[in-house]
Scaffold this active site. Structure first.
Site, short mmCIF file in Angstrom:
data_model
loop_
_atom_site.label_atom_id
_atom_site.label_comp_id
_atom_site.label_asym_id
_atom_site.label_seq_id
_atom_site.Cartn_x
_atom_site.Cartn_y
_atom_site.Cartn_z
N ILE A 1 -25.65 -59.23 52.62
CA ILE A 1 -25.42 -58.16 53.76
C ILE A 1 -26.20 -57.16 53.65
O ILE A 1 -26.46 -56.53 52.50
CB ILE A 1 -23.98 -57.86 53.70
CG1 ILE A 1 -23.75 -57.14 55.06
CG2 ILE A 1 -23.66 -57.12 52.54
CD1 ILE A 1 -22.01 -56.70 55.46
N ALA A 2 -26.97 -56.45 54.70
CA ALA A 2 -27.68 -55.41 54.86
C ALA A 2 -27.37 -54.42 56.24
O ALA A 2 -27.38 -55.22 57.05
CB ALA A 2 -29.07 -55.67 54.42
N GLU B 1 -20.69 -60.87 45.40
CA GLU B 1 -20.82 -60.28 44.11
C GLU B 1 -21.69 -58.81 44.45
O GLU B 1 -22.52 -58.86 45.39
CB GLU B 1 -21.98 -61.25 43.33
CG GLU B 1 -22.24 -60.57 42.01
CD GLU B 1 -23.17 -61.57 41.16
OE1 GLU B 1 -22.66 -62.64 40.64
OE2 GLU B 1 -24.53 -61.42 41.36
N ASN C 1 -23.40 -50.22 43.15
CA ASN C 1 -23.62 -49.96 44.59
C ASN C 1 -22.42 -49.47 45.36
O ASN C 1 -21.39 -49.96 45.21
CB ASN C 1 -23.80 -51.43 45.08
CG ASN C 1 -24.21 -51.70 46.54
OD1 ASN C 1 -24.13 -50.98 47.29
ND2 ASN C 1 -25.08 -52.80 46.61
N TYR D 1 -16.03 -52.91 50.31
CA TYR D 1 -15.42 -54.08 50.07
C TYR D 1 -13.81 -54.07 49.78
O TYR D 1 -12.62 -54.58 50.14
CB TYR D 1 -16.00 -55.04 49.12
CG TYR D 1 -17.49 -55.12 49.15
CD1 TYR D 1 -17.91 -55.69 50.31
CD2 TYR D 1 -18.51 -55.02 48.25
CE1 TYR D 1 -19.32 -55.99 50.77
CE2 TYR D 1 -19.63 -55.33 48.46
CZ TYR D 1 -20.21 -55.48 49.75
OH TYR D 1 -21.60 -55.76 49.96
#
Length: 170
Positions: free
Chosen positions: A93-94, A127, A132, A138
């Site tokens: 994901i970005a 993961e 990060n 999340y």
């Protein structure tokens, strides 16, 4: 779930009311967009980004999907996930740094989760590198830490970072 997310997280900059996040499914045709976003989003320091061949290979696997986020009609984020054996895994994901903190990451994850529920998936896994900041996102969306790979990622000056595995039961 709607294609438009007008409610970004309270810690994020408010959306311009004339602008909306729109989500659409992508294919190999959007790989140049994916690569542009990935290059802008990931530091080469950790070696986390994929090359175009890796993206193409992953998208060719059964059960893999690409979701593209557009902000004011500009492609600005993506998520690649794979469904197998009743589980979904977020592979990548970005969000382009120019568009971060506008609810785009939330919109991508909420759509992924909604699709997983619709497809009778029992859990979503992912993961992430231990330093990060996406971990906060999340956890806010209900993912829980379930595993740790010590010293999995390398950084500057040979620093080591753990890989943390998350799970969201559906």
């Amino acid at each position: 779930m709607s294609d438009v997310n007008p409610y970004p997280d309270s810690n994020e900059a408010p959306l311009d009311p004339t602008t909306a996040i729109k989500l659409e499914y992508g294919s190999f045709d959007e790989l140049k967009v994916v690569m542009r976003i990935m290059q802008a989003s990931f530091s080469s320091l950790y070696g986390e980004s994929w090359n175009e061949h890796q993206c193409r290979s992953m998208l060719s696997l059964p059960g893999t999907q690409l979701l593209i986020a557009n902000y004011d009609l500009e492609p600005c984020g993506f998520a690649i996930s794979r469904s197998a054996a009743g589980e979904e895994e977020l592979l990548m994901i970005a969000v382009d740094p120019k568009y971060q903190n506008k609810g785009i990451g939330i919109a991508l994850l909420e759509r992924l989760i909604a699709n997983a529920i619709k497809n009778d998936v029992t859990a979503v896994f992912l993961e992430v590198r231990s330093n990060n900041p996406a971990q906060h996102l999340y956890e806010r969306l209900g993912f829980q830490k379930i595993g740790l790979r010590r010293a999995y990622y390398s950084g500057d000056n040979k620093e080591k970072y753990d890989a943390i595995t998350y799970k969201k039961s559906l």
